[in-house]
Design a protein around this motif. Structure first.
Motif, mmCIF file in Angstrom:
data_model
loop_
_atom_site.group_PDB
_atom_site.id
_atom_site.type_symbol
_atom_site.label_atom_id
_atom_site.label_comp_id
_atom_site.label_asym_id
_atom_site.label_seq_id
_atom_site.Cartn_x
_atom_site.Cartn_y
_atom_site.Cartn_z
ATOM 1 N N GLY A 148 0.885 -1.168 0.020
ATOM 2 C CA GLY A 148 -0.041 0.008 0.128
ATOM 3 C C GLY A 148 0.654 1.404 0.173
ATOM 4 N N LYS A 149 0.358 2.142 0.470
ATOM 5 C CA LYS A 149 1.116 3.670 0.687
ATOM 6 C C LYS A 149 1.063 4.210 1.969
ATOM 7 C CE LYS A 149 -2.934 6.117 -1.600
ATOM 8 N NZ LYS A 149 -3.235 7.086 -2.636
ATOM 9 N N THR A 197 1.243 3.993 -4.515
ATOM 10 C CA THR A 197 1.408 2.674 -3.660
ATOM 11 C C THR A 197 2.446 1.728 -4.078
ATOM 12 O OG1 THR A 197 0.206 1.116 -5.229
ATOM 13 C CG2 THR A 197 -1.046 2.315 -3.460
ATOM 14 N N GLU A 198 2.979 1.126 -3.376
ATOM 15 C CA GLU A 198 4.359 0.441 -3.487
ATOM 16 C C GLU A 198 4.051 -0.558 -4.711
ATOM 17 O OE1 GLU A 198 5.230 -1.315 0.015
ATOM 18 O OE2 GLU A 198 5.880 0.181 1.171
ATOM 19 N N GLU A 235 -2.497 -3.474 -4.459
ATOM 20 C CA GLU A 235 -2.303 -2.223 -3.851
ATOM 21 C C GLU A 235 -2.870 -2.028 -2.325
ATOM 22 O OE1 GLU A 235 -2.866 1.365 -6.422
ATOM 23 O OE2 GLU A 235 -3.622 -0.187 -7.777
ATOM 24 N N GLN A 236 -2.500 -3.096 -1.558
ATOM 25 C CA GLN A 236 -2.860 -3.087 -0.177
ATOM 26 C C GLN A 236 -1.762 -3.916 0.622
ATOM 27 O OE1 GLN A 236 -6.756 -5.228 -0.889
ATOM 28 N NE2 GLN A 236 -7.237 -3.969 0.959
#
Length: 207
Positions: free
Chosen positions: A84-85, A92-93, A115-116
């Motif tokens: 995530g970010k 996000t990563e 994206e989590q």
């Protein structure tokens, strides 16, 4: 006096058992870090690390390059980027990892950003859910060597059949002092997970 002696022996035995547990865990982390399993799998999973405005950090870049090499070798048809970010981040990563790999020529259909995930445990759980949706089971995890054993354990606990192919480049493996520090931190993090079932926040690749 007998009771005091018994208590002393009990405390001593408990202390020795704790020391042996820590040492054996550290040795297992060291051993796992030196393995490189890359069986044919459903997907290659890249554990996220820091990114700066969409640009992967040196630790993250080393993982992504290793994942790309595995993909090119035919280990799996898909690379999953996960993470995530933080508050205030625009990317996000998972996005940063996907965009980096796409820029190196990996086809869009071979990239799946999840994206989590703010730590390893959450990341493995959301990736396991993505696997279940697609009927996937097997994964090759790409992360730093010292992180591999805990990542494998968490992935397997989440329901995946996981192996790891750790990176051999990047800041986490540059010096013996760095390696020793990472092993100590991973030992503590692994034991905490085994005792509590929870993850711990820390440096990239530690949480």
């Amino acid at each position: 006096m007998v009771a005091r002696g018994l208590m002393t022996r009990t405390v001593g035995a408990g202390f020795l058992a704790a020391v042996l547990l820590v040492v054996s865990t550290a040795l297992a982390i060291w051993y796992t870090a030196r393995q490189d399993a890359r069986p044919p799998s459903d997907a290659i999973v890249v554990l996220g690390s820091a990114q700066y405005n969409g640009v992967p950090s040196s630790i993250f870049e080393a993982r992504l390059e290793h994942a790309r090499a595995l993909y090119e070798q035919g280990v799996a048809p898909v690379i999953v980027t996960v993470g995530g970010k933080a508050a205030g981040d625009q990317f996000t990563e998972a996005e940063a990892g996907r965009d980096y790999l796409a820029a190196t020529g990996v086809p869009a259909e071979a990239l799946l950003p999840v994206e989590q995930g703010v730590d390893t445990l959450e990341s493995m759980r959301v990736v396991a859910a993505a696997f279940a949706e697609r009927g996937w089971e097997s994964a090759v995890l790409v992360t730093d060597p010292w992180h591999a054993m805990r990542a494998e354990r968490m992935a397997e606990d989440a329901g995946m059949d996981a192996d790891s192919s750790p990176t051999r480049q990047g800041p986490a493996v540059q010096t013996r002092a760095t390696q020793f520090r990472y092993i100590l931190r991973e030992t503590a993090a692994y034991l905490l997970y085994r005792v509590t079932g929870e993850s711990v926040a820390g440096a990239p690749g530690i949480g």
